[in-house]
Design an enzyme around this catalytic site. Sequence first.
Site, PDB file in Angstrom:
ATOM      1  N   LYS A 116       0.836  -1.222   0.000  1.00  0.00           N
ATOM      2  CA  LYS A 116       0.000   0.000   0.000  1.00  0.00           C
ATOM      3  C   LYS A 116       0.861   1.258   0.000  1.00  0.00           C
ATOM      4  O   LYS A 116       0.645   2.165  -0.797  1.00  0.00           O
ATOM      5  CB  LYS A 116      -0.908   0.001   1.235  1.00  0.00           C
ATOM      6  CG  LYS A 116      -1.569   1.346   1.500  1.00  0.00           C
ATOM      7  CD  LYS A 116      -2.469   1.322   2.707  1.00  0.00           C
ATOM      8  CE  LYS A 116      -1.804   1.546   4.043  1.00  0.00           C
ATOM      9  NZ  LYS A 116      -1.537   2.958   4.391  1.00  0.00           N
ATOM     10  N   ASN A 117       1.835   1.310   0.900  1.00  0.00           N
ATOM     11  CA  ASN A 117       2.577   2.564   1.075  1.00  0.00           C
ATOM     12  C   ASN A 117       3.633   2.806   0.000  1.00  0.00           C
ATOM     13  O   ASN A 117       4.257   3.865  -0.024  1.00  0.00           O
ATOM     14  CB  ASN A 117       3.185   2.635   2.480  1.00  0.00           C
ATOM     15  CG  ASN A 117       2.098   2.827   3.528  1.00  0.00           C
ATOM     16  OD1 ASN A 117       0.964   3.147   3.185  1.00  0.00           O
ATOM     17  ND2 ASN A 117       2.443   2.618   4.793  1.00  0.00           N
ATOM     18  N   CYS A 167      -5.435  13.216  13.313  1.00  0.00           N
ATOM     19  CA  CYS A 167      -5.688  11.847  12.886  1.00  0.00           C
ATOM     20  C   CYS A 167      -5.775  10.970  14.130  1.00  0.00           C
ATOM     21  O   CYS A 167      -5.303  11.375  15.204  1.00  0.00           O
ATOM     22  CB  CYS A 167      -4.533  11.464  11.971  1.00  0.00           C
ATOM     23  SG  CYS A 167      -4.215   9.754  11.732  1.00  0.00           S
ATOM     24  N   ARG A 197       0.246  14.564  13.285  1.00  0.00           N
ATOM     25  CA  ARG A 197       0.735  14.390  11.920  1.00  0.00           C
ATOM     26  C   ARG A 197       0.753  15.675  11.081  1.00  0.00           C
ATOM     27  O   ARG A 197       0.059  15.777  10.058  1.00  0.00           O
ATOM     28  CB  ARG A 197      -0.057  13.284  11.217  1.00  0.00           C
ATOM     29  CG  ARG A 197      -0.052  11.994  12.008  1.00  0.00           C
ATOM     30  CD  ARG A 197      -0.758  10.883  11.309  1.00  0.00           C
ATOM     31  NE  ARG A 197      -0.001  10.338  10.187  1.00  0.00           N
ATOM     32  CZ  ARG A 197      -0.439   9.364   9.400  1.00  0.00           C
ATOM     33  NH1 ARG A 197      -1.616   8.829   9.618  1.00  0.00           N
ATOM     34  NH2 ARG A 197       0.293   8.919   8.410  1.00  0.00           N
ATOM     35  N   ASP A 250       4.205   0.694  12.236  1.00  0.00           N
ATOM     36  CA  ASP A 250       3.066   0.004  11.625  1.00  0.00           C
ATOM     37  C   ASP A 250       2.954  -1.464  12.056  1.00  0.00           C
ATOM     38  O   ASP A 250       2.006  -2.150  11.663  1.00  0.00           O
ATOM     39  CB  ASP A 250       3.143   0.088  10.088  1.00  0.00           C
ATOM     40  CG  ASP A 250       2.891   1.501   9.589  1.00  0.00           C
ATOM     41  OD1 ASP A 250       2.386   2.338  10.365  1.00  0.00           O
ATOM     42  OD2 ASP A 250       3.214   1.776   8.413  1.00  0.00           O
ATOM     43  N   ARG A 300      -8.755  -0.561   4.325  1.00  0.00           N
ATOM     44  CA  ARG A 300      -7.880   0.451   3.740  1.00  0.00           C
ATOM     45  C   ARG A 300      -6.516  -0.135   3.414  1.00  0.00           C
ATOM     46  O   ARG A 300      -5.839   0.362   2.515  1.00  0.00           O
ATOM     47  CB  ARG A 300      -7.646   1.598   4.729  1.00  0.00           C
ATOM     48  CG  ARG A 300      -8.870   2.372   5.050  1.00  0.00           C
ATOM     49  CD  ARG A 300      -8.525   3.503   5.955  1.00  0.00           C
ATOM     50  NE  ARG A 300      -7.496   4.334   5.332  1.00  0.00           N
ATOM     51  CZ  ARG A 300      -7.072   5.475   5.817  1.00  0.00           C
ATOM     52  NH1 ARG A 300      -7.594   5.933   6.933  1.00  0.00           N
ATOM     53  NH2 ARG A 300      -6.144   6.162   5.216  1.00  0.00           N
TER      54      ARG A 300
HETATM   55  N1  EPU Z   1       5.972  14.751  10.873  1.00  0.00           N
HETATM   56  C1  EPU Z   1       6.080  16.093  11.134  1.00  0.00           C
HETATM   57  N2  EPU Z   1       6.080  16.970  10.088  1.00  0.00           N
HETATM   58  C2  EPU Z   1       5.936  16.568   8.798  1.00  0.00           C
HETATM   59  C3  EPU Z   1       5.832  15.191   8.530  1.00  0.00           C
HETATM   60  C4  EPU Z   1       5.859  14.294   9.588  1.00  0.00           C
HETATM   61  O1  EPU Z   1       6.203  16.501  12.296  1.00  0.00           O
HETATM   62  O2  EPU Z   1       5.911  17.422   7.910  1.00  0.00           O
HETATM   63  C5  EPU Z   1       6.020  13.787  11.981  1.00  0.00           C
HETATM   64  C6  EPU Z   1       4.756  12.972  12.117  1.00  0.00           C
HETATM   65  O3  EPU Z   1       3.765  13.643  12.875  1.00  0.00           O
HETATM   66  C7  EPU Z   1       5.260  11.714  12.784  1.00  0.00           C
HETATM   67  C8  EPU Z   1       6.663  11.546  12.190  1.00  0.00           C
HETATM   68  O4  EPU Z   1       7.000  12.821  11.688  1.00  0.00           O
HETATM   69  O5  EPU Z   1       5.365  11.927  14.158  1.00  0.00           O
HETATM   70  C9  EPU Z   1       6.786  10.538  11.075  1.00  0.00           C
HETATM   71  O6  EPU Z   1       5.723  10.697  10.158  1.00  0.00           O
HETATM   72  P1  EPU Z   1       5.871  10.377   8.612  1.00  0.00           P
HETATM   73  O7  EPU Z   1       5.744  11.642   7.855  1.00  0.00           O
HETATM   74  O8  EPU Z   1       7.059   9.532   8.357  1.00  0.00           O
HETATM   75  O9  EPU Z   1       4.555   9.525   8.368  1.00  0.00           O
HETATM   76  P2  EPU Z   1       3.742   9.526   7.033  1.00  0.00           P
HETATM   77  O10 EPU Z   1       4.646   9.729   5.889  1.00  0.00           O
HETATM   78  O11 EPU Z   1       2.555  10.423   7.174  1.00  0.00           O
HETATM   79  C10 EPU Z   1       3.975   6.979   6.498  1.00  0.00           C
HETATM   80  C11 EPU Z   1       3.050   5.838   6.303  1.00  0.00           C
HETATM   81  C12 EPU Z   1       2.428   5.464   7.646  1.00  0.00           C
HETATM   82  C13 EPU Z   1       3.558   5.094   8.611  1.00  0.00           C
HETATM   83  C14 EPU Z   1       4.544   6.265   8.727  1.00  0.00           C
HETATM   84  C15 EPU Z   1       5.740   5.951   9.590  1.00  0.00           C
HETATM   85  C16 EPU Z   1       2.304   6.181   4.031  1.00  0.00           C
HETATM   86  C17 EPU Z   1       1.192   6.519   3.095  1.00  0.00           C
HETATM   87  N3  EPU Z   1       2.022   6.210   5.332  1.00  0.00           N
HETATM   88  O12 EPU Z   1       3.178   8.057   7.008  1.00  0.00           O
HETATM   89  O13 EPU Z   1       1.620   4.329   7.411  1.00  0.00           O
HETATM   90  O14 EPU Z   1       3.033   4.803   9.877  1.00  0.00           O
HETATM   91  O15 EPU Z   1       5.015   6.623   7.424  1.00  0.00           O
HETATM   92  O16 EPU Z   1       6.434   4.870   9.087  1.00  0.00           O
HETATM   93  O17 EPU Z   1       3.394   5.844   3.599  1.00  0.00           O
HETATM   94  C18 EPU Z   1      -0.119   2.804   7.847  1.00  0.00           C
HETATM   95  O18 EPU Z   1       0.139   2.247   6.774  1.00  0.00           O
HETATM   96  O19 EPU Z   1      -0.900   2.299   8.711  1.00  0.00           O
HETATM   97  C19 EPU Z   1       0.470   4.103   8.145  1.00  0.00           C
HETATM   98  C20 EPU Z   1      -0.011   4.940   9.060  1.00  0.00           C
END
Ligand code: EPU
Length: 417
Positions: free
Chosen positions: A22-23, A117, A122, A305, A397
Site C-alpha cells: 500500500k505505502n 488523525c 501528523r 506500523d 484500507r
Molecule cells: N511529521 C512532522 N512533520 C511533517 C511530517 C511528519 O512533524 O511534515 C512527523 C509525524 O507527525 C510523525 C513523524 O513525523 O510523528 C513521522 O511521520 P511520517 O511523515 O514519516 O509519516 P507519514 O509519511 O505520514 C507513512 C506511512 C504510515 C507510517 C509512517 C511511519 C504512508 C502513506 N504512510 O506516514 O503508514 O506509519 O510513514 O512509518 O506511507 C499505515 O500504513 O498504517 C500508516 C499509518
Amino acid sequence: MDKLVIQGGIPLSGEVRVSGAKNAALPILCASILTPEILRVQNLPHLRDVTTMLTLLGQMGVEVSLDEKLGVSLNAARIEQRVAPYDLVKTMRASILVLGPLVARFGEARVSLPGGCAIGQRPVDQHIKGLEALGAQVEIERGYIHARAKRLRGRRIEMDLVTVTGTENLMMAATLADGATIIDNAALEPEVADLAECLNGMGARISGAGTDSIMIEGVDRLHGADYRVMPDRIESGTFLVAAAATGGEVKLRGARADILGSVIAKLRETGAEVEYGEDWVSLRGLGKPGAVSARTAPYPAFPTDMQAQLMALNSVAEGTSVITETIFENRFMHAQELKRLGADIDVEGNIAVVQGVERLQGARVMATDLRASASLVIAGLIAEGETLVDRIYHLDRGYECIEEKLSQLGARIKRAN
Ligand code: EPU
C-alpha cells in the site's frame, strides 16, 4: 457497517501470497502526474486507499484504466484540476502526495491541509518547508495549501525529522526541478526506494534512495513506464506475527525477507523459527511465544506500523514486555480494546507494559485505525470463543482480502454486517 466474526484458538497453518505494498503503491500512483505519457502500474493491492487515490487522480483529470493483467494505466496528459479537495484528503492523508508532483509539472497545486488523525497530530510542515526551499511560494488559504512555482529549483534540503511521505513528495517534486537537489536526513524506508526506482524508470535521475541522503538531478521531462509495486512488508509482518501468536506454521509467497529484518529478529526472539528464500518467508511457532520488548523508530528499526500487532502477541506471551512508540503520539488506542479481551496492559505516555496472560477471551471490540484493527484480528485469532471486530473499514484500507487469506490459513473468520 461490516464486522469480522472470528472463532479463535486455531493455529494458522498453510501458505498465502503477499499483496503489493500500500505505502509504495500510493506514491507511485501519484508519480503518474509527473508525465504526459502513460504509467502502467502492476501488483497494485485492491484496497480502499488505492481506490481513494485513483478517485482523486480521476477527479483531477488523470485517465485511469485497467489493463488485461489487472494493472492500472494512468494517463495524466490533461490535468484540469490541480486540487486535492478536503473530502478526499480527510479520508486519506496520503492524498498530500499529489502536492509535489502537481507543483513540479504544472507550477501550481491546492491541497487540503490534512487535519489531526486517530494516531497523532501528523503535521505536514516538512513537506511545505521543503517545497519552499525548492523555490515554491506556499500559502495556507481557507484550509488549503496553495503552492506555486514557475519552475522549481534544485538545492540541498536538510529535513528536520525523518518523514516518509515528506521525503517522497520532495523527491518527486525535485525530479523536474532545474538543477540538482540533495535531500539530507531522508527516510530510508524501502517504499521510498521503490518509488525512486519507478521514477528512474520514467527517466528521473535519482541516486541514494534507501539511504539518508538522496540526490536528484532534475530533468526537463519524464516519460511513461511500466512498474511493478514491491510486496507489502507490513502485511507480511502481520501474517508472521499472527502465525507466531497462534503457535502456527505459515509460508508467505512473494514476501521479501531483506526488508523485514527488525520484524524477523523480534519474531525469532519470541522463540519462533523463521526461514526465508528469495521470494518467500516462513515461520513456525514453537509453543507459547516469549515476550519481546520493542521500540518503534524509522526504518530499519522496528516499524510503528507493526507495533499494535506485536502488542497482541505479547498479551499472551510468556513474561513481560515493554513497548515504546516513538513515531506517533497517540498510537496505543488498541491497548484499551485488547484489555477488553483480557490483556494486562499498562499505558503511560508512549510506553506500554504488557504482562502476558494465560489466555484471551473473545469479546466485541472496535477498531480505531488500520494497524489497531490488525492487532484486534490477531487477538481474536488467539482468544477463546468468538470475537467480533467492529468498524473494519479501517482494515479494508490496508489489507487485501484479509478474511480470505486468513481462511486460507485455516482461521475461522467471516465478514458480517
Ligand atoms: N511529521 C512532522 N512533520 C511533517 C511530517 C511528519 O512533524 O511534515 C512527523 C509525524 O507527525 C510523525 C513523524 O513525523 O510523528 C513521522 O511521520 P511520517 O511523515 O514519516 O509519516 P507519514 O509519511 O505520514 C507513512 C506511512 C504510515 C507510517 C509512517 C511511519 C504512508 C502513506 N504512510 O506516514 O503508514 O506509519 O510513514 O512509518 O506511507 C499505515 O500504513 O498504517 C500508516 C499509518
